[in-house]
Design a protein around this motif. Structure first.
Motif, PDB file in Angstrom:
ATOM      1  N   THR A   1      42.586  38.519  42.290  1.00 42.82           N
ATOM      2  CA  THR A   1      42.699  38.450  40.834  1.00 42.82           C
ATOM      3  C   THR A   1      42.885  37.012  40.372  1.00 42.82           C
ATOM      4  N   GLY A   2      43.622  36.206  41.146  1.00 37.74           N
ATOM      5  CA  GLY A   2      43.792  34.803  40.775  1.00 37.74           C
ATOM      6  C   GLY A   2      42.550  33.978  41.016  1.00 37.74           C
TER       7      GLY A   2
ATOM      8  N   ALA B   1      48.862  42.068  48.293  1.00 36.30           N
ATOM      9  CA  ALA B   1      48.627  40.640  48.488  1.00 36.30           C
ATOM     10  C   ALA B   1      47.148  40.299  48.314  1.00 36.30           C
ATOM     11  N   VAL B   2      46.263  41.144  48.838  1.00 33.84           N
ATOM     12  CA  VAL B   2      44.821  40.899  48.688  1.00 33.84           C
ATOM     13  C   VAL B   2      44.423  40.995  47.216  1.00 33.84           C
ATOM     14  N   THR B   3      44.909  42.036  46.528  1.00 36.60           N
ATOM     15  CA  THR B   3      44.564  42.209  45.111  1.00 36.60           C
ATOM     16  C   THR B   3      45.079  41.047  44.268  1.00 36.60           C
TER      17      THR B   3
ATOM     18  N   LEU C   1      35.634  46.350  50.065  1.00 37.41           N
ATOM     19  CA  LEU C   1      34.497  45.910  50.866  1.00 37.41           C
ATOM     20  C   LEU C   1      34.950  45.010  52.020  1.00 37.41           C
ATOM     21  N   LEU C   2      35.951  44.180  51.786  1.00 37.08           N
ATOM     22  CA  LEU C   2      36.489  43.357  52.873  1.00 37.08           C
ATOM     23  C   LEU C   2      37.103  44.223  53.966  1.00 37.08           C
TER      24      LEU C   2
ATOM     25  N   GLY D   1      37.093  44.641  39.698  1.00 39.01           N
ATOM     26  CA  GLY D   1      36.391  43.668  40.533  1.00 39.01           C
ATOM     27  C   GLY D   1      37.164  43.316  41.780  1.00 39.01           C
ATOM     28  N   SER D   2      38.442  42.964  41.632  1.00 41.81           N
ATOM     29  CA  SER D   2      39.240  42.593  42.800  1.00 41.81           C
ATOM     30  C   SER D   2      39.470  43.785  43.716  1.00 41.81           C
ATOM     31  N   GLN D   3      39.635  44.969  43.168  1.00 39.08           N
ATOM     32  CA  GLN D   3      39.851  46.141  44.008  1.00 39.08           C
ATOM     33  C   GLN D   3      38.604  46.497  44.810  1.00 39.08           C
ATOM     34  N   VAL D   4      37.424  46.398  44.185  1.00 40.99           N
ATOM     35  CA  VAL D   4      36.179  46.705  44.893  1.00 40.99           C
ATOM     36  C   VAL D   4      35.947  45.699  46.013  1.00 40.99           C
TER      37      VAL D   4
END
Length: 581
Positions: A502-503, A496-498, A374-375, A367-370
């Protein structure tokens, strides 16, 4: 249902299922942000409200961090000051020694030798860190690929540390306690030697060394040194008898215990009774195995003793007794509390389920990677529409993300080694300047690489794709933004984005909603980028800039040439022929 069971996350960890429960707390299987399996021990609510219990948990973390051994489960992380204190350790995909012995019978000699040597090596490492475990027992030993792993330092304490137990009270499992703990006298590392030997006896026999029954009866047998050594294999009795001495001074050290353990040989079946002391330190007669305890017990009628089994070269295989012949006394609980709150009801343990393969475990990061991908697509599309403004913003975003990863990534690494600390905010403030300097230097080196990537894309689109100068330059600007995050050196912003996503995403439903929202925004951004002319403000369009530079260059060259010709004509006396005179 407890709060921990009801929620799906605890701090940065995703809870999968409960894998154990004891008097101190509940153990869950969890997944960290990198997709690795961990074991998370959370205090029961009524125990977490006890300041002494929290202090004991703090001590568990401090002691386990000091121990380094492949036979001891290491601490990965800890949170001791929040509403739900917990400790995160390496997940051991195995079963406890207690479960294995109660389910399948005593270990075979080969397995027993491996168990004894592994436990002794673990004890050497524990004592080398000046730690007393205080709770060696079968339920605190995992068997992973036939190798032992010591877990749960819940009641361990540092040598010379202040004792937290009150006078006349102690914590531990009675059947595996050393006599000095029951007497409430000074507790040294020799207590672990006694408990380790009791655990090995259980693995070899299938029962505690001092029998079962009432608490008082077991404690009396321990204090009198009445271990049922005649039930142990003959080749192991001498080793056990030394470690189970009533006097702590007469027990071997961990190093000596390991040295003698390496000399154990199951093929030697002769039991030397000289290994026993004839008397204990308090003058009590120490009986050899061949004698009985009948003179020390009240007069009762005893059945005629069965003849001893013949000595063979190899112990006979374990044969479980028929169900109707087994004693009605239940086996000791996995975690029996003597003082404090009573242990909560323990449901029947679930059968062990092998860990999921890595590809399945990483589904928690999808989820966080997708959403991160997209961002990035959205940012690239916006750069194509507004190359100058959004390109500068992309550089700033990459710099900020790199600073955050250098700063908080190092903080997470420190917490994985030593847990959370009150000094963490101060360390973050102190480390900010260095993280900023480091991130700026890396970004300064990474931006030219991204520019070169954009120039290559512009050349391919301009000369290979037949695009106009402005259109090719807009897509080259998008390639520049993409390069900031995907080219070598862009790993820190991505992490950092992942980590942030995730948090934020606390459940699969939240991840799905995020994917839909960000995916819709990315789709519209791509459609607008492909249908609108790019805006080059505050600069001019690349085609206009190139035309102006070319005209200026032409004018400059023409002026130089005409000046040279005019000077030449005048120097030769033909100046009247110059049209520029």
């Amino acid at each position: 249902m407890s709060d921990t069971q009801a929620q799906s996350r605890l701090g940065p960890y995703r809870l999968v299922r409960k894998i154990g429960e004891g008097g101190m707390g509940v153990v869950h299987l969890g997944i960290d942000v990198e997709g690795r399996e961990v074991a998370i021990k959370v205090l029961h609510p009524h125990v977490a409200a006890d300041l002494k219990a929290r202090d004991r948990l703090t001590r568990e973390v401090e002691t386990m961090r000091r121990v380094r051994s492949p036979y001891v489960a290491e601490v990965v992380d800890a949170e001791l000051v929040g509403g739900q204190p917990y400790v995160v350790t390496r997940f051991a995909p195995g079963r406890t020694l207690e479960d294995i012995v109660l389910g399948s019978g005593p270990l075979e000699p080969r397995q027993l030798i491996k168990l004894v040597n592994g436990l002794c090596q673990a004890l050497v490492a524990i004592h080398a860190a000046e730690v007393v475990h205080r709770d060696f027992k079968p339920s605190n030993v995992m068997l992973v690929a036939d190798e032992p792993l010591v877990i749960d330092f819940g009641i361990a304490h540092l040598v010379n540390a202040t004792r937290l137990t009150q006078t006349g009270m102690f914590v531990g499992t009675p059947g595996y306690l050393a006599p000095e703990i029951i007497r409430d006298s000074e507790i040294t590392q020799a207590a672990d030697v006694h408990a380790l030997a009791s655990t090995v006896f259980f693995a070899a026999v299938g029962a505690p060394p001092f029998g079962t029954g009432t608490f008082e009866a077991v404690c009396f047998n321990i204090m009198e040194g009445r271990a049922q050594l005649d039930k142990a294999p003959a080749w192991l009795r001498g080793w056990l008898s030394r470690a189970l001495q009533v006097d702590p001074a007469r027990r071997p050290s961990a190093h000596e215990l390991l040295r003698t353990a390496r000399q154990l040989d199951p093929t030697v079946t002769t039991f030397h009774e000289s290994t026993f002391q004839s008397t204990t330190p308090n003058g009590t007669k120490r009986l050899p195995v061949s004698e009985t305890y009948s003179d020390l017990l009240p007069p009762v009628s005893y059945a005629k003793a069965a003849p001893p089994p013949p000595v063979v070269d190899k112990p006979p295989p374990y044969v479980p007794a028929p169900v109707q012949a087994r004693p009605s006394v239940p086996p000791p609980r996995a975690d029996q509390r003597v003082a404090g709150y009573p242990a909560p009801h323990q449901p029947q343990a679930r059968p062990y389920t092998p860990p999921a393969p890595p590809a399945e475990r990483r589904r928690y990061l999808v989820g966080s990677q997708v959403i991160g991908m997209l961002l990035l697509v959205t940012l690239v599309a916006l750069t194509v529409m507004m190359p100058v403004v959004v390109g500068a913003i992309a550089v700033a975003v990459a710099l900020v993300l790199r600073v955050g990863e250098y700063l908080f990534g190092d903080l997470v690494s420190r917490r994985q080694i030593r847990g959370s600390s009150a000094a963490d905010p101060l360390l973050a403030v102190v480390g900010t300047p260095w993280a900023l300097v480091k991130a700026t230097a890396v970004t300064a080196l990474h931006v030219p690489l991204s520019i070169l990537f954009g120039v290559c894309v512009w050349g391919v689109l301009r000369w290979g794709g037949g695009m106009s100068i402005n259109e090719a330059a807009a897509y080259a600007a998008g390639a520049f933004t993409l390069g900031l995050f995907v080219l070598p050196g862009g790993g820190a912003p991505r992490k950092a984005v992942t980590r942030t996503l995730t948090g934020v995403l606390r459940s699969p439903g939240a991840a799905l909603i995020g994917i839909v929202i960000v995916g819709t925004a990315a789709l519209f951004a791509v459609l607008f980028a492909m249908s609108q002319d790019p805006t080059w403000a505050p600069w001019k369009a690349p085609e206009t800039v190139i035309r102006q530079l070319t005209r200026s260059a032409q004018d400059s060259v023409f002026g130089v040439l005409t000046g040279l010709v005019n000077d030449l004509l005048h120097s030769t006396g033909l100046g009247f022929l110059s049209p520029w005179s």
